[in-house]
Design a protein around this motif. Structure first.
Motif, PDB file in Angstrom:
ATOM      1  N   MET A   1       0.850  -1.183   0.000  1.00 36.01           N
ATOM      2  CA  MET A   1       0.000   0.000   0.000  1.00 36.01           C
ATOM      3  C   MET A   1       0.897   1.248   0.000  1.00 36.01           C
ATOM      4  O   MET A   1       1.818   1.350   0.803  1.00 36.01           O
ATOM      5  N   SER A   2       0.610   2.182  -0.889  1.00 36.75           N
ATOM      6  CA  SER A   2       1.423   3.401  -0.982  1.00 36.75           C
ATOM      7  C   SER A   2       1.135   4.335   0.187  1.00 36.75           C
ATOM      8  O   SER A   2       0.134   4.190   0.892  1.00 36.75           O
TER       9      SER A   2
ATOM     10  N   TYR B   1       0.118   7.280  -0.025  1.00 30.64           N
ATOM     11  CA  TYR B   1      -1.137   7.977  -0.321  1.00 30.64           C
ATOM     12  C   TYR B   1      -2.348   7.095  -0.029  1.00 30.64           C
ATOM     13  O   TYR B   1      -3.363   7.572   0.468  1.00 30.64           O
ATOM     14  N   GLU B   2      -2.230   5.810  -0.299  1.00 36.35           N
ATOM     15  CA  GLU B   2      -3.315   4.876   0.022  1.00 36.35           C
ATOM     16  C   GLU B   2      -3.506   4.773   1.539  1.00 36.35           C
ATOM     17  O   GLU B   2      -4.632   4.685   2.026  1.00 36.35           O
ATOM     18  N   LYS B   3      -2.399   4.805   2.266  1.00 40.68           N
ATOM     19  CA  LYS B   3      -2.484   4.753   3.731  1.00 40.68           C
ATOM     20  C   LYS B   3      -3.151   6.013   4.273  1.00 40.68           C
ATOM     21  O   LYS B   3      -3.981   5.938   5.182  1.00 40.68           O
TER      22      LYS B   3
ATOM     23  N   LYS C   1      -5.314   7.852   2.711  1.00 43.91           N
ATOM     24  CA  LYS C   1      -6.738   7.749   2.344  1.00 43.91           C
ATOM     25  C   LYS C   1      -7.467   6.774   3.266  1.00 43.91           C
ATOM     26  O   LYS C   1      -8.573   7.053   3.720  1.00 43.91           O
ATOM     27  N   ALA C   2      -6.828   5.637   3.560  1.00 42.63           N
ATOM     28  CA  ALA C   2      -7.438   4.636   4.440  1.00 42.63           C
ATOM     29  C   ALA C   2      -7.684   5.197   5.839  1.00 42.63           C
ATOM     30  O   ALA C   2      -8.623   4.790   6.523  1.00 42.63           O
TER      31      ALA C   2
ATOM     32  N   ASN D   1      -8.435   8.289   6.343  1.00 48.12           N
ATOM     33  CA  ASN D   1      -9.265   9.492   6.137  1.00 48.12           C
ATOM     34  C   ASN D   1      -8.506  10.781   6.453  1.00 48.12           C
ATOM     35  O   ASN D   1      -9.046  11.699   7.067  1.00 48.12           O
TER      36      ASN D   1
ATOM     37  N   ASN E   1       6.369   9.842  -2.321  1.00 45.49           N
ATOM     38  CA  ASN E   1       7.092   8.617  -2.658  1.00 45.49           C
ATOM     39  C   ASN E   1       8.603   8.837  -2.685  1.00 45.49           C
ATOM     40  O   ASN E   1       9.362   7.871  -2.710  1.00 45.49           O
TER      41      ASN E   1
END
Length: 152
Positions: A1-2, A4-6, A8-9, A11, A85
């Motif tokens: 998980m990137s 950015y995904e973290k 988003k997860a 919130n 990144n």
């Protein structure tokens, strides 16, 4: 998980980068090392004023430190030209906790930031750290944190 995904997860939306409140810049880079200036805790867009051991609990301080970490990540993103990144590692965190002379849980307050860096950056978020109790922070803020990171 990137990264950015973290975010988003969890919130988390990164805020706009703060502007300096005095004669300094928000970050400076030397080689692959980025030094982020101290960021103070904010609540409702204003300095989160308080003193641990007097009118704030450790849990409130931890929440404040987490908020500072979010602001630091936004500034780190700016320092990386808009791309988290490029973060190779969070190297060092220094935390100043506005606290009474007999308050001894500065390290627990600072965990609010350290734990978030771990959640977002994983192994790359593990860092060296200092947590100090201080008599006052600019604008009466309860917590101020600065960060050093290595970038590509």
């Amino acid at each position: 998980m990137s990264f950015y995904e973290k975010l988003k997860a969890l919130n988390i939306e990164l805020p706009a980068v703060a502007t300096p409140a005095a004669a300094y810049v928000m970050f400076a880079q030397s080689g692959n090392t980025v030094f982020l200036s101290g960021h103070i805790a904010k609540k409702d867009g204003k300095p989160w004023v308080g003193q641990l051991g007097k009118n704030m609990s450790t849990e409130e301080g931890k929440i404040a430190a987490r908020g500072v970490a979010i602001d630091l990540i936004a500034t780190l993103q700016a320092a990386c030209g808009g791309d988290l990144n490029r973060v190779k590692r969070i190297v060092k965190v220094m935390s100043l906790v506005n606290s009474t002379g007999d308050y001894i849980e500065q390290h627990l307050v600072t965990n609010g930031a350290s734990e978030l860096f771990g959640e977002i950056f994983g192994e790359q978020g593990k860092h060296a750290r200092s947590a100090f109790g201080v008599a006052q922070i600019p604008l009466g803020a309860c917590v101020e944190i600065e960060l050093i990171a290595e970038v590509n």
